[in-house]
Enzyme design. Structure first.
Site, mmCIF file in Angstrom:
data_model
loop_
_atom_site.group_PDB
_atom_site.id
_atom_site.type_symbol
_atom_site.label_atom_id
_atom_site.label_comp_id
_atom_site.label_asym_id
_atom_site.label_seq_id
_atom_site.Cartn_x
_atom_site.Cartn_y
_atom_site.Cartn_z
ATOM 1 N N HIS A 134 30.097 71.831 -11.389
ATOM 2 C CA HIS A 134 30.233 70.290 -11.034
ATOM 3 C C HIS A 134 28.928 69.443 -11.574
ATOM 4 C CE1 HIS A 134 27.959 70.883 -7.323
ATOM 5 N NE2 HIS A 134 27.360 69.812 -7.615
ATOM 6 N N GLY A 178 21.004 67.051 -5.245
ATOM 7 C CA GLY A 178 20.228 67.253 -6.376
ATOM 8 C C GLY A 178 19.765 68.623 -6.284
ATOM 9 N N SER A 228 21.955 71.200 -5.968
ATOM 10 C CA SER A 228 23.393 71.841 -6.767
ATOM 11 C C SER A 228 22.540 72.572 -7.869
ATOM 12 C CB SER A 228 24.384 70.649 -7.376
ATOM 13 O OG SER A 228 25.013 70.177 -6.356
#
Length: 384
Positions: free
Chosen positions: A228, A336, A338
């Site tokens: 993502h 952040g 991720s």
């Protein structure tokens, strides 16, 4: 924390640059996962320090737990082979250190016990539960449904519904269809899972436009991260703003993984950042930790935190769509983080996808397993 020119020089002298390897390295391919060498410590001082902090353990207790989990990981592989098609899942009890293996055929129980595992007889095999979950995966989940997973200890598929949504018509219809797919239990959750993107070594930040994410693990030629965070072809800049490479492959939703090539003076290293809180951790393989094992995460926002593996093969229903085959942990994370690294001992586990909560009040986080990512893109994990 940012790495200095001195650190970069030292790493370039010791570690692989680009796709070239030095003689001392043992790369792990997507076809198999390497296990730690017997004469090596189970983890760095940094991992031990984080476990002592997050679990409230003494140094001796942390080392004993890691040793127990390392043995359980090896026992689980043997037990799974012994159970064959009757394998019904496995989990580690952290306090006792006991590995339990569910077996759906009493005739297989003795062979599984011979591996050293505790046996629990169940009605349904893991394959049967996985098939039921796959049928649920094919359903269109409404926003009121948070996630669903195969739950080995209960030998059922658990569907989590957001509080206050149990009577929603769409949720009711979804649950009715889910129950047709197989044995289902319904639980209520107060939390809504979200991805953790905000506006090469594991845990370090990178940027795609206004989005900041974290590097997962170095692979030969690049690094893996969350899907993502960017789509195929998007450019990536590093922590210092310089160009790194491009997304070579990306999948989200359905999956949440991607890989980025590395060039322009950047190189890959088999390291997960400790952010100055703990020592940086070398990556030596990708042997999958069992449910109940301790696990730590590195990310560019909240840095280094530890917890335990709570469940595997969970489908998480984000607002952007469902993501499958995720692993749930009790580790906190924040926007952040991720794409950042999940590691157990010195074994890579996966890349951070999303979760709920934060590292002040606590929460849960999901990751996409690393071996699935390596296999999907035909990548080779960069190991020490």
């Amino acid at each position: 924390m940012r790495r200095t020119r001195t650190l970069r020089t030292v790493l370039s002298a010791l570690l692989v640059t680009g796709a070239c390897a030095t003689a001392g390295f043992l790369p792990t391919s997507s076809a198999g996962a390497a296990t730690p060498h017997a004469d090596r410590a189970p983890a760095s001082d940094g991992v031990l320090a984080a476990m002592k902090r997050d679990f409230g353990l003494t140094d001796r207790q942390a080392k004993a737990r890691l040793a127990t989990e390392k043995q359980a990981t090896a026992t689980e592989r043997q037990a799974r082979r012994a159970a064959g098609s009757a394998y019904g899942g496995s989990w580690l009890t952290s306090k006792s250190g006991e590995l339990t293996v569910a077996v759906a055929d009493p005739a297989k129980a003795a062979a599984v016990r011979a591996t050293g595992a505790h046996v629990e007889l169940v009605t349904r095999s893991a394959a049967r539960l996985d098939a039921a979950k796959k049928r649920i995966d094919a359903l269109d989940a409404p926003a009121g449904v948070s996630s669903w997973r195969v739950d080995w200890p209960t030998n059922r598929v658990v569907v989590e519904v957001r509080a206050g949504q149990q009577s929603d018509n769409d949720v009711t219809r979804f649950l009715a269809e889910a129950r047709k797919a197989g044995p289902v239990s319904v639980r209520t959750t107060e939390h809504t899972p979200t991805t953790l993107a905000a506006g090469t070594v594991g845990g370090d930040p990178y940027y795609t436009g206004n989005v900041r994410c974290s590097i997962g693990f170095s692979v030969q030629g690049g690094f893996v991260t969350a899907g993502h965070c960017g789509g195929a072809g998007q450019g990536v800049n590093g922590w210092d703003g310089s160009y790194v490479g491009n997304f070579q492959g990306s999948s989200f939703p359905d999956n949440d993984y991607a890989w980025v090539n590395v060039g322009s003076g950047w190189w890959t290293v088999p390291v997960v950042l400790g952010w100055g809180t703990v020592s940086d951790q070398l990556v030596r393989g990708s042997a999958e930790a069992p449910v109940g094992a301790s696990i730590c995460r590195s990310g560019s926002t909240s840095h280094w935190h530890c917890g335990t593996v709570l469940a595997k093969n969970e489908t998480v229903n984000y607002s952007q769509g469902a993501v499958h085959e995720m692993t749930k942990t009790s580790v906190c994370a924040e926007p952040g983080d991720s794409g950042g690294s999940f590691i157990s001992g010195d074994q890579a586990q996966g890349v951070t996808s999303g979760g709920w909560g934060d590292c002040t009040g606590g929460g849960e986080t999901w990751y996409q397993p690393i071996n699935e990512i390596l296999g999907r893109f035909g990548l080779t994990l960069h190991t020490a």
